[in-house]
Motif scaffolding. Structure first.
Motif, PDB file in Angstrom:
ATOM      1  N   TYR A   1      -0.408 -12.895   0.500  1.00 21.69           N
ATOM      2  CA  TYR A   1      -1.107 -11.605   0.533  1.00 21.69           C
ATOM      3  C   TYR A   1      -1.525 -11.374   1.978  1.00 21.69           C
ATOM      4  O   TYR A   1      -2.022 -12.294   2.647  1.00 21.69           O
ATOM      5  CB  TYR A   1      -2.345 -11.601  -0.367  1.00 21.69           C
ATOM      6  N   CYS A   2      -1.330 -10.154   2.461  1.00 22.58           N
ATOM      7  CA  CYS A   2      -1.705  -9.857   3.848  1.00 22.58           C
ATOM      8  C   CYS A   2      -2.246  -8.436   3.938  1.00 22.58           C
ATOM      9  O   CYS A   2      -1.613  -7.489   3.470  1.00 22.58           O
ATOM     10  CB  CYS A   2      -0.487 -10.018   4.767  1.00 22.58           C
ATOM     11  N   SER A   3      -3.429  -8.321   4.513  1.00 21.17           N
ATOM     12  CA  SER A   3      -3.995  -7.021   4.871  1.00 21.17           C
ATOM     13  C   SER A   3      -4.241  -7.033   6.375  1.00 21.17           C
ATOM     14  O   SER A   3      -3.858  -7.986   7.063  1.00 21.17           O
ATOM     15  CB  SER A   3      -5.289  -6.773   4.104  1.00 21.17           C
ATOM     16  N   GLN A   4      -4.874  -6.030   6.876  1.00 21.72           N
ATOM     17  CA  GLN A   4      -5.111  -5.958   8.322  1.00 21.72           C
ATOM     18  C   GLN A   4      -6.216  -6.903   8.789  1.00 21.72           C
ATOM     19  O   GLN A   4      -6.389  -7.099   9.995  1.00 21.72           O
ATOM     20  CB  GLN A   4      -5.445  -4.511   8.700  1.00 21.72           C
ATOM     21  N   LYS A   5      -6.913  -7.526   7.847  1.00 21.02           N
ATOM     22  CA  LYS A   5      -8.007  -8.433   8.208  1.00 21.02           C
ATOM     23  C   LYS A   5      -7.932  -9.796   7.531  1.00 21.02           C
ATOM     24  O   LYS A   5      -8.621 -10.728   7.931  1.00 21.02           O
ATOM     25  CB  LYS A   5      -9.365  -7.788   7.848  1.00 21.02           C
TER      26      LYS A   5
ATOM     27  N   MET B   1       0.018  -5.877   1.795  1.00 19.81           N
ATOM     28  CA  MET B   1       1.207  -6.221   1.001  1.00 19.81           C
ATOM     29  C   MET B   1       0.958  -7.577   0.349  1.00 19.81           C
ATOM     30  O   MET B   1       0.139  -8.370   0.809  1.00 19.81           O
ATOM     31  CB  MET B   1       2.453  -6.284   1.880  1.00 19.81           C
ATOM     32  N   GLU B   2       1.676  -7.807  -0.739  1.00 19.86           N
ATOM     33  CA  GLU B   2       1.605  -9.098  -1.420  1.00 19.86           C
ATOM     34  C   GLU B   2       2.916  -9.373  -2.122  1.00 19.86           C
ATOM     35  O   GLU B   2       3.664  -8.439  -2.456  1.00 19.86           O
ATOM     36  CB  GLU B   2       0.447  -9.126  -2.423  1.00 19.86           C
TER      37      GLU B   2
ATOM     38  N   SER C   1       0.819  -1.218   0.000  1.00 15.45           N
ATOM     39  CA  SER C   1       0.000   0.000   0.000  1.00 15.45           C
ATOM     40  C   SER C   1       0.849   1.263   0.000  1.00 15.45           C
ATOM     41  O   SER C   1       0.332   2.365  -0.188  1.00 15.45           O
ATOM     42  CB  SER C   1      -0.913   0.016   1.238  1.00 15.45           C
ATOM     43  N   ASP C   2       2.162   1.130   0.188  1.00 13.79           N
ATOM     44  CA  ASP C   2       3.064   2.284   0.273  1.00 13.79           C
ATOM     45  C   ASP C   2       3.820   2.436  -1.050  1.00 13.79           C
ATOM     46  O   ASP C   2       4.690   1.627  -1.380  1.00 13.79           O
ATOM     47  CB  ASP C   2       4.049   2.089   1.423  1.00 13.79           C
ATOM     48  N   ALA C   3       3.487   3.479  -1.808  1.00 15.40           N
ATOM     49  CA  ALA C   3       4.083   3.678  -3.137  1.00 15.40           C
ATOM     50  C   ALA C   3       5.588   3.890  -3.055  1.00 15.40           C
ATOM     51  O   ALA C   3       6.341   3.410  -3.915  1.00 15.40           O
ATOM     52  CB  ALA C   3       3.410   4.862  -3.830  1.00 15.40           C
ATOM     53  N   GLU C   4       6.041   4.599  -2.032  1.00 14.37           N
ATOM     54  CA  GLU C   4       7.480   4.843  -1.903  1.00 14.37           C
ATOM     55  C   GLU C   4       8.225   3.541  -1.623  1.00 14.37           C
ATOM     56  O   GLU C   4       9.293   3.292  -2.193  1.00 14.37           O
ATOM     57  CB  GLU C   4       7.763   5.849  -0.783  1.00 14.37           C
TER      58      GLU C   4
ATOM     59  N   GLU D   1       5.291 -15.930   8.472  1.00 21.06           N
ATOM     60  CA  GLU D   1       4.853 -15.101   9.592  1.00 21.06           C
ATOM     61  C   GLU D   1       4.762 -13.647   9.128  1.00 21.06           C
ATOM     62  O   GLU D   1       5.668 -12.850   9.365  1.00 21.06           O
ATOM     63  CB  GLU D   1       5.808 -15.242  10.771  1.00 21.06           C
ATOM     64  N   PRO D   2       3.688 -13.294   8.424  1.00 17.31           N
ATOM     65  CA  PRO D   2       3.586 -11.943   7.856  1.00 17.31           C
ATOM     66  C   PRO D   2       3.582 -10.870   8.949  1.00 17.31           C
ATOM     67  O   PRO D   2       3.019 -11.071  10.030  1.00 17.31           O
ATOM     68  CB  PRO D   2       2.245 -11.964   7.118  1.00 17.31           C
ATOM     69  N   ASN D   3       4.216  -9.755   8.634  1.00 16.37           N
ATOM     70  CA  ASN D   3       4.230  -8.616   9.551  1.00 16.37           C
ATOM     71  C   ASN D   3       4.099  -7.342   8.718  1.00 16.37           C
ATOM     72  O   ASN D   3       5.024  -6.971   7.997  1.00 16.37           O
ATOM     73  CB  ASN D   3       5.523  -8.591  10.367  1.00 16.37           C
ATOM     74  N   LEU D   4       2.953  -6.702   8.784  1.00 19.84           N
ATOM     75  CA  LEU D   4       2.697  -5.514   7.964  1.00 19.84           C
ATOM     76  C   LEU D   4       3.586  -4.339   8.352  1.00 19.84           C
ATOM     77  O   LEU D   4       3.891  -3.494   7.507  1.00 19.84           O
ATOM     78  CB  LEU D   4       1.227  -5.109   8.080  1.00 19.84           C
ATOM     79  N   GLY D   5       3.975  -4.261   9.601  1.00 19.60           N
ATOM     80  CA  GLY D   5       4.867  -3.185  10.026  1.00 19.60           C
ATOM     81  C   GLY D   5       4.313  -1.796   9.804  1.00 19.60           C
ATOM     82  O   GLY D   5       5.073  -0.859   9.595  1.00 19.60           O
TER      83      GLY D   5
END
Length: 721
Positions: free
Chosen positions: A665-669, A651-652, A298-301, A642-646
């Motif tokens: 693929y991992c989102s907050q839900k 993210m995917e 989700s972060d373009a940078e 063990e995904p960690n969005l940080g």
């Protein structure tokens, strides 16, 4: 109808001929020899302002006389074609065939085919192609027969010869000799041209690498070409790091390609009066590896950082993993070690790892550390440790194990009276490029690397069925680890001190040994927390300014669950380079510098590499610690996710393995996972029990759950992050 008939006949012909060459042959040689030869060729291409710039260390060479053989049991007689680089003889069952045959007939039954090849200039190599008799790594080879003959002419029944499996780069065209190997090229054009003095400056849009091609060259006089990773460097005809000067005497227009590939974004070409040039382009030179790993969020940078890191890494992936494409283009062990780890999360190109390890090690006897640097010898061992962990390739470990033993014997022989390592004449203690970093005495960082290397020897000795040596190395490793904590751990500072001088520990605390101690898992849980607080997150401890050591610092923080902090650091550090216009990542970045100060290094205005392999570490961090994929047992037979969005919204990405990709693929839900290999374990932190169809959710501890992942299945998990 006519075309259809041709297609049918071609298909029938293909079906008839296909079984004849069903088994694929490859050029083979004594293992490691072509790796050493090609690394010599590549590393000795380095020039500095037109002068040859040789390496700092001993360069080994290939064996000039090599014996190859293999036994075959043929159901029927077989015609076998022979291609050889060198002068050779051929034997079937010990009987020599006269001349230099290019095709031989092997009768049905069990037979031994032998070739002995001499070549002083290039690596002795063979390519054997029959229906079932083919050259590959199953052939045995030696550089010394150790045979003897008695007075009657009888050859000895016993021999002390050591035979080893042949080496190969999967070069499968018999008409192209190994010594003719070259990386592929593709034509690229400049995106902008501007007039400057008696010539032009062209911009290729981003950092790149290859051969400059001059179009429509004509006249009499000199053409000078000045290369620059920056425009300032290309315009500095007296200070740019690389250049070409051509003396021209041409009546008719001619295109000319420069003899050596170089790194650049800008090219400034200036001609004397009487010399004209229509334009210039380039032949982009690249390693034909496949980009398998991926990351998007989700972060373009952050996405931009990942893409530039991947491009940086690809540029520095050549015949081997090299340090940087402009200046050295050498096989430095410390740089290569980080490249291996990035490779496992991008290309997963095992052959380039193997050939780099073989090239670095060279031949016995060992007379110095790899690249003359103590820590670089240890990174070489660690590279083998990780190679086995990620690939599960036991054969390579067994093949290289004797070279590991001789290097470790050399290192063991350089311990001081305390059983520790410190500088000795001929050594270079590197650690990092950092102002006022002491290398005196017994440096704790070197002892940690030594301990880990001994642990690697334990693993590899067991794989090589060397039980006695495994026990010896295990004892040594435990002794060194014990000394590390007895002599360097400072209870008041809750950290390992940097060094001991004259048998006394110093008060100086640096980040190096402490952050390695975390991901080596040498600390207790309490010590880890103390080190994180008192060292890694302590601004009073000298900061790290090279991407080289930022790699390890950020890994240690990720291993401690500090992904939100590391995400900010990545955006500040690598994002800082992007804000300054970087199109690839640099050898060093200090945000306190201004303007052209960013181009300086080694006392030279353009000495810094603006495309350095160790600048690409986000590839590894994002794959291992954000997507969270890593092997638990060799070759991903078992693994964890063990995904960690940080702090990311989603993210995917894909993490490659030897047997297929692992997708996450991992989102907050929600988390989605699929895998083509092994048996995995998805670990999820969730406030409530996750929900998934077709799988059991196991609670490991409070708010921590596990789900078994089987290959070939897709999992969609709902959780409360």
């Amino acid at each position: 109808m006519k075309n259809l008939k041709k297609i049918i006949l071609a298909t029938i012909f293909t079906c008839l001929i296909a079984p004849v060459f069903a088994q694929k042959a490859s050029w083979i040689w004594y293992p490691g020899d072509f790796d050493i030869y090609m690394s010599n060729v590549m590393q000795n291409r380095r020039t500095e302002r037109g002068s040859f710039f040789p390496v700092f260390w001993k360069m080994d060479s290939h064996y000039v006389l090599v014996d190859f053989h293999k036994e075959f049991n043929l159901a029927q007689a077989e015609e076998v074609k022979l291609f050889v680089e060198g002068t050779y003889n051929v034997k079937i069952d010990g009987q020599a065939i006269s001349g230099f045959p290019t095709s031989i007939q092997i009768p049905a039954g069990k037979h031994k085919l032998s070739l002995k090849v001499y070549n002083q200039a290039h690596v002795p190599a063979i390519f054997v192609q029959g229906k079932t008799v083919v050259s590959d790594e199953s052939w045995l080879t030696t550089f010394e027969d150790k045979e003897w003959i008695d007075a009657s002419g009888k050859t000895s029944d016993k021999s002390g010869t050591t035979f080893v499996s042949a080496g190969s780069w999967n070069l499968t065209d018999p008409m192209i000799l190994p010594s003719q190997f070259k990386l592929p090229v593709v034509a690229h054009s400049a995106i902008k041209t501007e007039k400057v003095n008696n010539g032009f400056v062209v911009d290729f849009g981003k950092e790149t690498f290859g051969f400059i091609k001059v179009h429509g060259l004509k006249g009499k006089g000199r053409l000078s070409i000045y290369y620059g990773e920056s425009k300032e460097e290309a315009l500095s005809i007296n200070k740019c790091e690389t250049l070409d000067n051509l003396d021209i005497d041409l009546v008719q227009k001619k295109d000319s390609v420069m003899p050596l590939s170089k790194a650049f974004r800008y090219v400034n070409y200036q001609s004397e009066s009487g010399v004209s040039v229509d334009s210039i382009s380039m032949l982009y030179e690249y390693a034909p590896v496949t980009e398998r790993g991926s990351f998007k969020s989700s972060d373009a940078e952050l996405n931009k950082i990942y893409e530039v890191a991947k491009y940086t890494f690809h540029l520095n992936t050549r015949e081997f993993f090299i340090d940087g494409i402009k200046r050295d283009r050498w096989v430095w062990s410390g740089d290569a070690y980080q490249s291996y780890l990035m490779n496992y999360y991008s290309f997963f190109d095992a052959p380039t790892v193997k050939r780099t390890l073989l090239a670095q090690r060279g031949k016995d006897p060992v007379t110095a550390h790899i690249n003359t640097i103590m820590d670089y010898s240890f990174y070489w061992f660690l590279g083998i440790y990780d190679y086995y962990k990620f690939t599960g390739d036991q054969k390579f470990v067994q093949d290289i194990y004797p070279r590991m033993q001789s290097l470790m014997t050399y290192i063991d022989g350089r311990k001081n009276k305390n059983g520790l390592l410190e500088w000795m004449p001929g050594d270079w203690i590197f650690i990092d490029w950092a102002d006022k970093l002491s290398k005196d005495g017994e440096v704790s960082f070197e002892q940690l690397l030594y301990a880990r290397s001994l642990e690697t020897m334990v693993l590899c000795a067991k794989l090589a069925n060397d039980v006695e040596s495994a026990a010896k190395y295990d004892k040594q490793a435990k002794e060194i680890k014990s000394k590390i904590f007895e002599r360097y751990w400072n209870q008041d500072k809750s950290a390992l001190v940097h060094s001991r001088i004259n048998d006394q520990p110093t008060d100086n605390v640096t980040r190096y040994a402490n952050m390695f101690g975390i991901f080596f898992d040498y600390f207790t849980p309490e010590q880890k927390l103390a080190v994180k607080k008192n060292v890694l997150l302590n601004d009073n401890i000298a900061k790290i300014t090279t991407p080289y050591m930022r790699f390890y610092e950020l890994e240690a923080l990720c291993a401690m669950g500090e992904q939100p902090y590391v995400l900010k650091e990545m955006k500040n550090y690598w994002g800082g380079m992007l804000k300054l216009g970087a199109t690839s990542f640099w050898e060093e970045y200090n945000p306190d510098k201004k303007g052209t100060e960013h181009l300086e290094m080694y006392g030279r205005p353009f000495g810094k590499s603006l495309c350095h392999a160790w600048g690409a570490s986000p590839i590894y961090l994002l794959g291992k610690y954000y997507l969270g994929v890593q092997p638990e047992t060799p070759g991903y037979e078992t693994y964890t996710i063990e995904p960690n969005l940080g702090g990311l919204e989603w993210m995917e990405g894909k993490v490659p393995t030897a047997n297929g990709d692992i997708s996450v693929y991992c989102s907050q839900k929600e988390i989605k996972v699929s895998s083509a290999t092994g048996t995995g374990k998805l670990r999820i932190k969730s406030k409530s029990k996750p929900v998934v169809k077709g799988a059991e959710v196991k609670e490991v501890s409070k708010e921590l759950y596990e789900i078994k992942i089987e290959k070939g299945k897709e999992y969609k998990v709902k959780y409360s992050g």
